[in-house]
Write an enzyme that holds these catalytic residues in place. Structure first.
Site, PDB file in Angstrom:
ATOM      1  N   ARG A 112       0.820  -1.227   0.000  1.00  0.00           N
ATOM      2  CA  ARG A 112       0.000   0.000   0.000  1.00  0.00           C
ATOM      3  C   ARG A 112       0.848   1.268   0.000  1.00  0.00           C
ATOM      4  O   ARG A 112       0.482   2.259   0.651  1.00  0.00           O
ATOM      5  CB  ARG A 112      -0.931   0.020   1.222  1.00  0.00           C
ATOM      6  CG  ARG A 112      -1.887  -1.129   1.267  1.00  0.00           C
ATOM      7  CD  ARG A 112      -3.100  -0.847   0.452  1.00  0.00           C
ATOM      8  NE  ARG A 112      -3.660  -2.090  -0.040  1.00  0.00           N
ATOM      9  CZ  ARG A 112      -4.942  -2.360  -0.165  1.00  0.00           C
ATOM     10  NH1 ARG A 112      -5.812  -1.469   0.172  1.00  0.00           N
ATOM     11  NH2 ARG A 112      -5.348  -3.485  -0.674  1.00  0.00           N
ATOM     12  N   SER A 172     -11.078  -0.114   2.154  1.00  0.00           N
ATOM     13  CA  SER A 172     -10.368  -0.178   3.442  1.00  0.00           C
ATOM     14  C   SER A 172     -10.002   1.223   3.908  1.00  0.00           C
ATOM     15  O   SER A 172      -9.377   1.980   3.174  1.00  0.00           O
ATOM     16  CB  SER A 172      -9.070  -0.972   3.297  1.00  0.00           C
ATOM     17  OG  SER A 172      -9.314  -2.254   2.818  1.00  0.00           O
ATOM     18  N   GLU A 181      -5.721   4.881   5.287  1.00  0.00           N
ATOM     19  CA  GLU A 181      -5.315   4.541   3.918  1.00  0.00           C
ATOM     20  C   GLU A 181      -5.721   5.593   2.882  1.00  0.00           C
ATOM     21  O   GLU A 181      -4.883   6.021   2.088  1.00  0.00           O
ATOM     22  CB  GLU A 181      -5.868   3.143   3.595  1.00  0.00           C
ATOM     23  CG  GLU A 181      -6.112   2.827   2.160  1.00  0.00           C
ATOM     24  CD  GLU A 181      -4.872   2.834   1.297  1.00  0.00           C
ATOM     25  OE1 GLU A 181      -5.049   2.956   0.081  1.00  0.00           O
ATOM     26  OE2 GLU A 181      -3.742   2.757   1.811  1.00  0.00           O
TER      27      GLU A 181
HETATM   28  N1  EPU Z   1     -11.686  -9.950   9.617  1.00  0.00           N
HETATM   29  C1  EPU Z   1     -12.238  -9.698  10.860  1.00  0.00           C
HETATM   30  N2  EPU Z   1     -13.323  -8.850  10.908  1.00  0.00           N
HETATM   31  C2  EPU Z   1     -13.868  -8.284   9.807  1.00  0.00           C
HETATM   32  C3  EPU Z   1     -13.302  -8.562   8.551  1.00  0.00           C
HETATM   33  C4  EPU Z   1     -12.195  -9.398   8.478  1.00  0.00           C
HETATM   34  O1  EPU Z   1     -11.779 -10.182  11.868  1.00  0.00           O
HETATM   35  O2  EPU Z   1     -14.828  -7.517   9.953  1.00  0.00           O
HETATM   36  C5  EPU Z   1     -10.509 -10.826   9.522  1.00  0.00           C
HETATM   37  C6  EPU Z   1     -10.798 -11.998   8.610  1.00  0.00           C
HETATM   38  O3  EPU Z   1     -11.297 -13.062   9.349  1.00  0.00           O
HETATM   39  C7  EPU Z   1      -9.456 -12.304   8.018  1.00  0.00           C
HETATM   40  C8  EPU Z   1      -8.730 -11.001   8.031  1.00  0.00           C
HETATM   41  O4  EPU Z   1      -9.456 -10.131   8.885  1.00  0.00           O
HETATM   42  O5  EPU Z   1      -8.734 -13.192   8.831  1.00  0.00           O
HETATM   43  C9  EPU Z   1      -8.491 -10.425   6.661  1.00  0.00           C
HETATM   44  O6  EPU Z   1      -9.732 -10.034   6.070  1.00  0.00           O
HETATM   45  P1  EPU Z   1      -9.890  -9.865   4.495  1.00  0.00           P
HETATM   46  O7  EPU Z   1      -9.504 -11.115   3.800  1.00  0.00           O
HETATM   47  O8  EPU Z   1     -11.267  -9.346   4.249  1.00  0.00           O
HETATM   48  O9  EPU Z   1      -8.810  -8.798   4.055  1.00  0.00           O
HETATM   49  P2  EPU Z   1      -8.310  -7.435   4.720  1.00  0.00           P
HETATM   50  O10 EPU Z   1      -6.929  -7.659   5.229  1.00  0.00           O
HETATM   51  O11 EPU Z   1      -9.305  -6.886   5.670  1.00  0.00           O
HETATM   52  C10 EPU Z   1      -7.150  -6.589   2.544  1.00  0.00           C
HETATM   53  C11 EPU Z   1      -7.161  -5.343   1.706  1.00  0.00           C
HETATM   54  C12 EPU Z   1      -8.421  -5.290   0.850  1.00  0.00           C
HETATM   55  C13 EPU Z   1      -8.421  -6.518  -0.048  1.00  0.00           C
HETATM   56  C14 EPU Z   1      -8.388  -7.770   0.831  1.00  0.00           C
HETATM   57  C15 EPU Z   1      -8.279  -9.028   0.006  1.00  0.00           C
HETATM   58  C16 EPU Z   1      -5.891  -3.730   2.991  1.00  0.00           C
HETATM   59  C17 EPU Z   1      -5.905  -2.459   3.771  1.00  0.00           C
HETATM   60  N3  EPU Z   1      -7.070  -4.163   2.543  1.00  0.00           N
HETATM   61  O12 EPU Z   1      -8.249  -6.472   3.429  1.00  0.00           O
HETATM   62  O13 EPU Z   1      -8.388  -4.131   0.068  1.00  0.00           O
HETATM   63  O14 EPU Z   1      -9.560  -6.545  -0.870  1.00  0.00           O
HETATM   64  O15 EPU Z   1      -7.224  -7.727   1.698  1.00  0.00           O
HETATM   65  O16 EPU Z   1      -6.981  -9.223  -0.418  1.00  0.00           O
HETATM   66  O17 EPU Z   1      -4.818  -4.288   2.761  1.00  0.00           O
HETATM   67  C18 EPU Z   1      -9.197  -1.885  -0.156  1.00  0.00           C
HETATM   68  O18 EPU Z   1      -8.045  -1.501  -0.107  1.00  0.00           O
HETATM   69  O19 EPU Z   1     -10.135  -1.072  -0.308  1.00  0.00           O
HETATM   70  C19 EPU Z   1      -9.508  -3.296  -0.006  1.00  0.00           C
HETATM   71  C20 EPU Z   1     -10.751  -3.738   0.083  1.00  0.00           C
END
Ligand code: EPU
Length: 352
Positions: free
Chosen positions: A170, A243, A345
């Site tokens: 990022r 995000s 972000e």
């Molecule tokens: N989780 C929670 N609570 C929630 C949502 C998720 O505990 O409300 C936990 C999930 O269980 C999982 C972990 O958090 O273990 C990761 O969740 P997720 O796979 O949804 O990905 P993220 O790390 O929250 C990142 C990116 C997203 C991207 C996804 C998929 C960042 C800041 N965000 O989200 O990017 O789509 O991975 O690769 O790195 C964006 O930038 O707008 C965006 C959506």
């Protein structure tokens, strides 16, 4: 000023996906490099700050933006097919104002692979490099060859290769030393004509286990779209900028502290190549009980705690302040509970 039309007091309400009421002091829409340069010389002549605006899907705008907002509407793409050492590849140069997802689909249609994991990311091509968009196990940086920029101060054009972009999670040179210094007009990505499937991301892997079919790039794109639609709100239906925080990268030794805070709950984390670990911000926010909370017009999405939403799409004047106040409240709670600082972000423009 030639053909370039400069407007004043322009409402940006429909030009930012958080649906924030914001008025640009001066505004113009540009569709060629020449127009970008004309806009920049107008700004220079009148001593105006320049705010580049793409699809507005990663910005929080104050109610008044002084200076000139330059809306980047450059369209078009061209491709060059080449023979690599073992396989063929295609370099595609996209204009900054092309919609990211439309281009992902266009490439898939032509058998140019490598962007399928990045399906359905909102925003335009130009902005993709600024935050090095990444999702479902793939980052833009892995495909980027070069990009073309115009220097905001001098109006001169130049090309940057991938190394010069200093990509990391990022992050890029455009958020660091080149912040506010240039406008990206084109970017060139190297795609493969042979499928190169990556379904390591847990949610993607689970999808294909359940589907019981071999993954193809088209199926990976479908899967990513489905997974995203399940937890991320469509900005056309519920205003948001995806995000709101970056996932914090912390020392592995600091993980024990997070684990200790939450006792028996298993802390999710992703080991990084340098020995540090990335902890999902969504999980930290969730543990602080923010998922689904609402404060005035704004709130935390009920399916993804990392996404802040604006329930008012009518340009309520308070929404931008409310969203930043909620972000602050979350940052404080996560810091107090886990000792971790969450970094915002989206780009915040204007003063609050
Ligand atoms: N989780 C929670 N609570 C929630 C949502 C998720 O505990 O409300 C936990 C999930 O269980 C999982 C972990 O958090 O273990 C990761 O969740 P997720 O796979 O949804 O990905 P993220 O790390 O929250 C990142 C990116 C997203 C991207 C996804 C998929 C960042 C800041 N965000 O989200 O990017 O789509 O991975 O690769 O790195 C964006 O930038 O707008 C965006 C959506």
């Amino acid at each position: 000023m030639g053909d370039l039309q400069i407007e004043t007091k322009k409402s940006l309400l429909t030009m930012n996906t958080m649906a924030l009421a914001s008025t640009a002091e001066y505004f113009c829409s540009v569709s060629t490099v020449d127009e970008v340069q004309k806009a920049l010389s107008f700004a220079r002549k009148h001593n105006l700050a320049v705010t580049p605006l793409g699809a507005g899907s990663n910005v929080v705008l104050a109610s008044n933006l002084s200076g000139l907002v330059v809306h980047l509407g450059l369209k078009g793409w061209e491709s060059v097919v080449s023979q690599g050492v073992s396989t063929e590849y295609v370099d595609v140069t996209f204009a900054a104002g092309e919609n990211w997802h439309d281009m992902v689909l266009m490439c898939l249609d032509r058998g140019w692979y490598g962007l399928e994991n990045l399906s359905l990311i909102p925003g335009n091509m130009g902005a993709a490099a600024i935050q090095n968009i990444g999702a479902y196990g793939v980052e833009l940086s892995s495909r980027l060859v070069s990009l073309q920029v115009v220097d905001i101060h001098s109006g001169t054009c130049s090309e940057l290769d991938r190394e010069a972009c200093q990509f990391s999670y990022r992050d890029s040179v455009f958020k660091q030393s080149l912040k506010d210094k240039c406008i990206i007009t084109h970017l060139t990505l190297r795609l493969s004509t042979e499928p190169n499937i990556n379904i390591d991301y847990p949610a993607l892997n689970a999808y294909f286990v359940a589907l019981d079919k071999d993954p193809t790039p088209q199926l990976v794109s479908n899967a990513v779209c489905k997974i995203r639609r399940e937890k991320l709100p469509d900005p056309n239906e519920l205003a948001n900028v995806g995000s709101f925080f970056k996932n914090p990268v912390i020392a592995r030794s600091a993980l024990a502290h997070v684990q200790a805070v939450d006792g028996n709950v298993e802390v999710p984390f992703y080991p990084q190549t340098d020995g540090s670990v990335k902890v999902p911000a969504a999980w930290l926010i969730d543990q602080c009980q923010f998922r689904g909370v609402r404060r005035g017009n704004v709130g935390v999405h009920d399916k993804q705690a990392l996404v802040l939403v604006n329930y008012s799409n009518e340009g309520d004047n308070d929404s931008a302040r409310e969203v930043l106040a909620l972000a602050k409240e979350i940052q404080v709670a996560v810091k107090v509970r886990f000792g971790i600082v969450l970094e915002v972000e989206p780009r915040i423009y204007g003063s609050f």
